[in-house]
Scaffold this motif. Structure first.
Motif, PDB file in Angstrom:
ATOM      1  N   CYS A 172       1.064  -8.858   1.195  1.00  9.87           N
ATOM      2  CA  CYS A 172       2.191  -7.977   1.493  1.00  9.87           C
ATOM      3  C   CYS A 172       1.796  -7.074   2.663  1.00  9.87           C
ATOM      4  CB  CYS A 172       2.543  -7.139   0.266  1.00  9.87           C
ATOM      5  SG  CYS A 172       3.869  -5.942   0.543  1.00  9.87           S
ATOM      6  N   ASP A 173       2.600  -7.064   3.690  1.00 11.97           N
ATOM      7  CA  ASP A 173       2.290  -6.282   4.892  1.00 11.97           C
ATOM      8  C   ASP A 173       2.840  -4.851   4.833  1.00 11.97           C
ATOM      9  OD1 ASP A 173       0.959  -8.388   6.133  1.00 11.97           O
ATOM     10  OD2 ASP A 173       2.837  -9.243   6.875  1.00 11.97           O
ATOM     11  N   MET A 174       3.557  -4.531   3.769  1.00  8.08           N
ATOM     12  CA  MET A 174       4.133  -3.197   3.650  1.00  8.08           C
ATOM     13  C   MET A 174       3.038  -2.172   3.383  1.00  8.08           C
ATOM     14  SD  MET A 174       7.062  -1.941   0.973  1.00  8.08           S
ATOM     15  CE  MET A 174       7.446  -0.214   0.728  1.00  8.08           C
ATOM     16  N   ALA A 175       2.929  -1.158   4.254  1.00  5.77           N
ATOM     17  CA  ALA A 175       1.888  -0.137   4.103  1.00  5.77           C
ATOM     18  C   ALA A 175       2.416   1.219   4.536  1.00  5.77           C
ATOM     19  CB  ALA A 175       0.649  -0.508   4.913  1.00  5.77           C
ATOM     20  N   ASP A 176       2.242   2.189   3.699  1.00  4.52           N
ATOM     21  CA  ASP A 176       2.646   3.564   3.990  1.00  4.52           C
ATOM     22  C   ASP A 176       1.524   4.252   4.782  1.00  4.52           C
ATOM     23  OD1 ASP A 176       4.500   6.024   2.922  1.00  4.52           O
ATOM     24  OD2 ASP A 176       2.376   6.589   2.964  1.00  4.52           O
ATOM     25  N   ASN A 177       1.892   4.946   5.855  1.00  5.47           N
ATOM     26  CA  ASN A 177       0.880   5.576   6.719  1.00  5.47           C
ATOM     27  C   ASN A 177       0.034   6.604   5.969  1.00  5.47           C
ATOM     28  OD1 ASN A 177       1.577   4.095   8.989  1.00  5.47           O
ATOM     29  ND2 ASN A 177       3.149   5.572   9.634  1.00  5.47           N
ATOM     30  N   LYS A 178       0.676   7.436   5.155  1.00  6.57           N
ATOM     31  CA  LYS A 178      -0.069   8.444   4.394  1.00  6.57           C
ATOM     32  C   LYS A 178      -1.016   7.772   3.402  1.00  6.57           C
ATOM     33  CE  LYS A 178       3.289  12.233   4.671  1.00  6.57           C
ATOM     34  NZ  LYS A 178       4.151  13.172   3.892  1.00  6.57           N
TER      35      LYS A 178
ATOM     36  N   LEU B  70       0.862  -1.179   0.000  1.00  2.00           N
ATOM     37  CA  LEU B  70       0.000   0.000   0.000  1.00  2.00           C
ATOM     38  C   LEU B  70       0.898   1.228   0.000  1.00  2.00           C
ATOM     39  CD1 LEU B  70      -2.755   1.406   0.272  1.00  2.00           C
ATOM     40  CD2 LEU B  70      -2.535   1.142   2.762  1.00  2.00           C
ATOM     41  N   LEU B  71       0.851   1.979  -1.093  1.00  3.91           N
ATOM     42  CA  LEU B  71       1.714   3.141  -1.272  1.00  3.91           C
ATOM     43  C   LEU B  71       0.861   4.345  -1.651  1.00  3.91           C
ATOM     44  CD1 LEU B  71       4.454   1.379  -3.440  1.00  3.91           C
ATOM     45  CD2 LEU B  71       4.623   1.931  -0.990  1.00  3.91           C
ATOM     46  N   PRO B  72       1.395   5.550  -1.551  1.00  2.81           N
ATOM     47  CA  PRO B  72       0.610   6.731  -1.932  1.00  2.81           C
ATOM     48  C   PRO B  72       0.078   6.661  -3.360  1.00  2.81           C
ATOM     49  CG  PRO B  72       2.541   7.398  -0.689  1.00  2.81           C
ATOM     50  CD  PRO B  72       2.694   5.926  -0.948  1.00  2.81           C
ATOM     51  N   TRP B  73       0.779   5.962  -4.245  1.00  2.00           N
ATOM     52  CA  TRP B  73       0.369   5.869  -5.647  1.00  2.00           C
ATOM     53  C   TRP B  73      -0.122   4.471  -6.026  1.00  2.00           C
ATOM     54  CZ3 TRP B  73       3.491   2.237  -7.939  1.00  2.00           C
ATOM     55  CH2 TRP B  73       4.745   2.028  -7.352  1.00  2.00           C
ATOM     56  N   LEU B  74      -0.225   3.551  -5.063  1.00  2.00           N
ATOM     57  CA  LEU B  74      -0.697   2.192  -5.318  1.00  2.00           C
ATOM     58  C   LEU B  74      -1.668   1.791  -4.209  1.00  2.00           C
ATOM     59  CD1 LEU B  74       1.580  -0.880  -6.269  1.00  2.00           C
ATOM     60  CD2 LEU B  74      -0.776  -1.019  -5.488  1.00  2.00           C
ATOM     61  N   ILE B  75      -2.939   1.745  -4.534  1.00  4.48           N
ATOM     62  CA  ILE B  75      -3.971   1.472  -3.537  1.00  4.48           C
ATOM     63  C   ILE B  75      -4.349  -0.010  -3.576  1.00  4.48           C
ATOM     64  CG2 ILE B  75      -6.283   2.051  -2.725  1.00  4.48           C
ATOM     65  CD1 ILE B  75      -4.281   4.331  -2.509  1.00  4.48           C
ATOM     66  N   THR B  76      -4.234  -0.671  -2.435  1.00  9.23           N
ATOM     67  CA  THR B  76      -4.580  -2.082  -2.300  1.00  9.23           C
ATOM     68  C   THR B  76      -5.834  -2.220  -1.435  1.00  9.23           C
ATOM     69  OG1 THR B  76      -3.104  -2.282  -0.389  1.00  9.23           O
ATOM     70  CG2 THR B  76      -2.174  -2.805  -2.555  1.00  9.23           C
ATOM     71  N   PRO B  77      -6.459  -3.400  -1.429  1.00 11.77           N
ATOM     72  CA  PRO B  77      -7.688  -3.566  -0.634  1.00 11.77           C
ATOM     73  C   PRO B  77      -7.394  -3.672   0.857  1.00 11.77           C
ATOM     74  CG  PRO B  77      -7.095  -5.636  -1.673  1.00 11.77           C
ATOM     75  CD  PRO B  77      -6.152  -4.616  -2.221  1.00 11.77           C
ATOM     76  N   TYR B  78      -8.423  -3.481   1.657  1.00  9.34           N
ATOM     77  CA  TYR B  78      -8.310  -3.704   3.100  1.00  9.34           C
ATOM     78  C   TYR B  78      -8.151  -5.202   3.353  1.00  9.34           C
ATOM     79  CZ  TYR B  78      -9.910   1.094   3.997  1.00  9.34           C
ATOM     80  OH  TYR B  78     -10.024   2.457   4.047  1.00  9.34           O
TER      81      TYR B  78
ATOM     82  N   SER C 211      -2.447   4.893   3.845  1.00  8.92           N
ATOM     83  CA  SER C 211      -3.568   4.353   4.626  1.00  8.92           C
ATOM     84  C   SER C 211      -4.626   5.431   4.867  1.00  8.92           C
ATOM     85  CB  SER C 211      -3.069   3.807   5.969  1.00  8.92           C
ATOM     86  OG  SER C 211      -2.210   2.705   5.790  1.00  8.92           O
ATOM     87  N   VAL C 212      -4.159   6.631   5.180  1.00  5.98           N
ATOM     88  CA  VAL C 212      -5.082   7.748   5.401  1.00  5.98           C
ATOM     89  C   VAL C 212      -5.822   8.081   4.108  1.00  5.98           C
ATOM     90  CG1 VAL C 212      -5.245  10.202   5.975  1.00  5.98           C
ATOM     91  CG2 VAL C 212      -3.729   8.707   7.298  1.00  5.98           C
ATOM     92  N   SER C 213      -5.100   8.102   2.991  1.00  6.46           N
ATOM     93  CA  SER C 213      -5.727   8.410   1.701  1.00  6.46           C
ATOM     94  C   SER C 213      -6.763   7.347   1.339  1.00  6.46           C
ATOM     95  CB  SER C 213      -4.664   8.484   0.603  1.00  6.46           C
ATOM     96  OG  SER C 213      -3.792   9.570   0.806  1.00  6.46           O
ATOM     97  N   ARG C 214      -6.448   6.082   1.589  1.00  4.28           N
ATOM     98  CA  ARG C 214      -7.399   5.012   1.285  1.00  4.28           C
ATOM     99  C   ARG C 214      -8.656   5.152   2.142  1.00  4.28           C
ATOM    100  NH1 ARG C 214      -5.533  -1.122   2.127  1.00  4.28           N
ATOM    101  NH2 ARG C 214      -5.444  -0.369   4.276  1.00  4.28           N
ATOM    102  N   ASP C 215      -8.486   5.503   3.413  1.00  3.99           N
ATOM    103  CA  ASP C 215      -9.650   5.698   4.299  1.00  3.99           C
ATOM    104  C   ASP C 215     -10.540   6.826   3.786  1.00  3.99           C
ATOM    105  OD1 ASP C 215      -8.839   3.662   5.957  1.00  3.99           O
ATOM    106  OD2 ASP C 215      -7.887   4.974   7.434  1.00  3.99           O
ATOM    107  N   LYS C 216      -9.918   7.913   3.358  1.00  2.00           N
ATOM    108  CA  LYS C 216     -10.694   9.041   2.843  1.00  2.00           C
ATOM    109  C   LYS C 216     -11.417   8.649   1.548  1.00  2.00           C
ATOM    110  CE  LYS C 216      -7.930  12.788   4.855  1.00  2.00           C
ATOM    111  NZ  LYS C 216      -7.073  13.968   4.560  1.00  2.00           N
TER     112      LYS C 216
END
Length: 388
Positions: A364-370, A267-275, A372-377
């Motif tokens: 993949c457990d790698m997740a960027d905090n920013k 999960l990256l700022p430019w790559l959105i993965t599912p919950y 995660s916030v963008s995906r929530d929004k």
């Protein structure tokens, strides 16, 4: 992508069933009839266009265009390929042979018997074609170069299940290989399903067109590792890709350009993965449904790639691992050409998301905090609950 739609023809085609390419002799309207006579007993010319499309997996219009693309590099070399009866192969013959080899999945000997030539000729002609389509057809496989192109892509993705500002879907598949036990690198290619395979990573638009591919790495590599070795990853991390206009969701809330991928990707700022997880809240569950429906585009594109260009569909018998990435690339370019030509052959194909049977998605457990916030929004926005 190449300038196909609306492109002016260089020469008028008087007979829409004719193949016009190369020299006048090669492009004469009776090439198909002559070809059928050359392989008498294998094809019935009376069936016309349908039989042509069945054999080569493209329409005559697309065949014509492919010939025009590869004509110069294929005919520049002096090698004189011939049938067993001594007749020299024209450009049309060579393109037909290469397309048959790539689309049928038949062995070199099988294709040689079909065409009335020898297996070494099939191998050489196919490789020359692969080199030519890579040299002259690569403009059909590239990242969108204009704002208008990317805007159209984002609009079509949003029409699927509402994901705004989405620029692509990323996915991977395995190209299976049967390697010799004496191959010193055999263990390197052994993947998690105990198959020898090569990985193919693609980024796809809403029309199932490939805009970026990575291949050549062993199938045992996970999605994260392949992604991180790609130029696309470097460009995106540097802000040189997916750096277009941000979309204003509500006052003070924006979403940048991004691509989507399954849980095997980070999960990256430019790559959105599912919950991830079980018994998710309604908002997250709904987001995952929209996300999955959008990702189906890439799954269907890979399934179609393998279904049409069947040389990479089954298990390749002792392939040249140095050449195979370029064969895969050629198949991806041909996949895009068929789409760009709006080829009616596609209408006859059944869409299925099955392209990698037996392979379960890794997590993949790698997740960027920013991120995660963008995906929530984004999830809140799609649910209609994002505060204004």
């Amino acid at each position: 992508m190449g300038p196909i739609r609306g492109r002016k023809k260089k020469r008028k085609i008087d007979n829409e069933n004719g193949v016009v390419c190369g020299s006048l002799e090669e492009g004469s309207v009776d090439w198909w009839d002559q070809f059928c006579k050359q392989i008498t007993g294998s094809v019935s010319p009376s069936k016309g266009v349908d039989e042509f499309e069945l054999i080569f997996k493209v329409s005559r219009k697309t065949f014509n265009y492919i010939c025009s693309v590869v004509s110069e590099p294929m005919m520049a070399k002096t090698t004189n390929f011939a049938f067993l009866n001594g007749k020299s192969m024209s450009l049309n013959d060579q393109v037909a042979l290469a397309l048959r080899r790539l689309s049928s999945g038949d062995s070199l000997i099988g294709v040689a018997n079909f065409f009335g030539t020898n297996h070494s000729t099939v191998s050489q002609v196919t490789w020359r074609f692969v080199e030519a389509i890579e040299e002259r057809g690569l403009h059909h496989l590239q990242w969108p170069s204009t704002e208008a192109e990317i805007t159209q892509i984002k609009s079509k993705f949003e029409n699927i299940r509402g994901l705004p500002n989405c620029c692509g879907v990323i996915d991977t598949t395995h190209i299976m290989m049967l390697l010799s036990a004496s191959d010193r690198t055999v263990d390197v290619w052994l993947d998690r399903k105990d198959n020898h395979s090569m990985i193919l990573q693609v980024i796809v638009d809403p029309e199932m067109r490939f805009h970026d591919i990575v291949t050549g790495y062993p199938g045992k590599m996970d999605d994260l590792s392949v992604l991180q070795k790609s130029c696309f990853f470097d460009l995106s991390e540097k802000g040189e890709r997916l750096n277009g206009n941000k979309l204003k969701l509500t006052e003070g809330t924006e979403i940048r350009e991004y691509i989507v991928g399954d849980s095997g990707f980070p999960l990256l700022p430019w790559l959105i993965t599912p919950y991830q997880g079980q018994e998710l809240p309604e908002i997250k569950t709904e987001f995952n449904k929209r996300h999955f429906a959008t990702r189906l585009v890439a799954q269907r594109a890979l399934a179609r790639l393998k279904d049409v260009w069947r040389m990479i569909h089954g298990v390749l018998w002792r392939p040249d691992k140095n050449r195979l990435p370029r064969v895969i690339l050629a198949c991806c370019i041909l996949h895009n050409i068929v789409i760009d030509m709006e080829d009616g052959v596609l209408d006859e194909l059944t869409l299925t998301p099955q392209h990698d049977s037996g392979y379960q998605t890794e997590v993949c457990d790698m997740a960027d905090n920013k991120a995660s916030v963008s995906r929530d929004k984004l999830a809140l926005y799609l649910s209609g609950r994002l505060p204004v």
